[in-house]
Design an enzyme around this catalytic site. Sequence first.
Site, PDB file in Angstrom:
ATOM      1  N   ASP A  50      77.035  42.664  61.047  1.00 51.10           N
ATOM      2  CA  ASP A  50      77.986  41.556  60.903  1.00 51.10           C
ATOM      3  C   ASP A  50      77.284  40.210  60.813  1.00 51.10           C
ATOM      4  OD1 ASP A  50      80.927  42.739  61.298  1.00 51.10           O
ATOM      5  OD2 ASP A  50      79.536  43.845  62.572  1.00 51.10           O
ATOM      6  N   ARG A 378      95.753  13.962  66.744  1.00 58.80           N
ATOM      7  CA  ARG A 378      96.113  14.782  67.899  1.00 58.80           C
ATOM      8  C   ARG A 378      97.454  14.391  68.526  1.00 58.80           C
ATOM      9  NH1 ARG A 378      92.876  17.395  72.143  1.00 58.80           N
ATOM     10  NH2 ARG A 378      93.989  17.352  74.120  1.00 58.80           N
TER      11      ARG A 378
END
Length: 574
Positions: A50, A378
């Site tokens: 991976d 945010r």
Amino acid sequence: MQNKFIKGALATAVLAVLAGCNSSDDDKNYTGCLSGADNCTGFTVIHTNDNHGRFWENSNGEYGMAARKTVIDQIRDEVERAGGETILLSGGDINTGVPESDMQDAIPDFVGMNLLGYDAMAVGNHEFDNPLSTLHMQATLANFPMLAANIYDKNTESRYFEPYRVFEVNGIKIAIIGFTTVDTPKIVNPENVESLEFTDPQEELPKVLAEIEANETVDMVFAVTHMGHYADGNHGTEAPGDVMLARSVEEGRLQAIIGGHSQNPVCMEGGDYADFAPGDECKPDQQNGTYIMQAHEWGKYVGRADFEYIDGELTLASYKLIPINLKEEDENGDLVFITEEIEKHQGVYDMLLPYQERGQELLDVVISHTDGKLEGDREIVRAQQTNLGNLLTTAYSEFVTDNFNVTADFGVMNSGGIRASIEAGDISYRDVLTVQPFGNFVSYVTMTGSEVQDYLAAIAVKTGGGYPQLNRVEMDVNCDAGSVEIASLGGRAFDEQQNYTFSLIHFSAAGGDDYPIINQHPNYIDTQLSDAAVFREYFVANPNITASDYEPVAGQLRFFKGGAEVKSCAGDAQ
């Protein structure tokens, strides 16, 4: 077959001298065996899996192929001086994960694998993220075979890759069979694999073993796989993995599995995963007489398995997962190396540097343009629906619809996963990465209307990072009762008896931001393609973004608290 595992402490220094081997014993006939037993032949399997585009170290100086090369060379030198030999294997998924690699079709990763001297790899599902023409290019570039016994060309009914390759390692002949997860067609773009058939590895293994017995003379059989390791074979919604493969044949016919796909360090204790940390001892799994190994992900570790072959019996003498420049915070909050720093191999570093520099240049190439700010600040995105939230959920739901033979009715995105705004003007991939920096995978699930109603009721009342950005959802939310009244989904009138499909990221599906855990739902699919990569492709397909087109529709999503309409269940007044 007798099997034995001898625990050994993992040295902080990567290079340690094997017992019984030193410069004063030049007249000794070394065989590479730790035990020093008579008639013993030793060999070492080195393995990773991976890779996912991590040819270069990360921003903290962790892992990377240059440091990996140093460790691999040290292991080879140590083993050869002791009279043994090595083989280097990969559990697949070389592609997908880092923009610098993705935008160069993983060419730097395959170049790096050649420099490191890989002997063989399993074909991973992410090898099919691109058209087959790209995979052909990679296979031509690789100086080693890609192995997959269970992938067939539908037109010719013949295998698409080599099913196995026989290697002679220190005089021992080892047949190494490759297998790829049967889940591949449902987690990649179906167009990329429409000409291929993926058969059940458990059914394919006896066939390949028969072929080997009929055509080869070998001492043992290993498998290099991209199927995943699931403790005691409990694979949930995933296809069966390495444990079930080991159990599918008579004991003694398959000696070892070197795996990938589940991206976990396979270090076992009492039949389950040990609480493994970098530098700890690691005992691999053993099922039906078969050793099973996996080295987590991204080249964070190099797996080292020292085998001894005595009178026809294979023994695992030592096993280690060697950390590659991994770091942790010290008492002052500073990142420090967990084990001794590994020096980067200069030749590999110099060869891969131009690819890294080119990747950085590609990050700044303009891919789209917006005529207005896409709001991801945010304090705003965690309190109300925004055009960027709508854009993201639209991008993900359209990606699912366009690539997976299913229509996504709507999309869900937790606001905590939106990390920045995109200002009016040109948009680059680097801008995309500021919005979506975490590399979460885009997923989707199909549920009944009743299940969807329960799910939306659970997430609609979230505040802060859990506040949901939604597209194509028309409903009222009762914050006090924790319930929703849905009018329509995806333009369809809501019906509890109908099925609906929606997109989301795997982080949320796994319970992130306290969302309901749905990644074990039988109809859940993790596409294993990153949110940033999917978002980038949406911009490429839409080079001129009109910000107002993504403004939330007034009145489509309404929140009520104490009888009054509010922006969210946090209680902000309209």
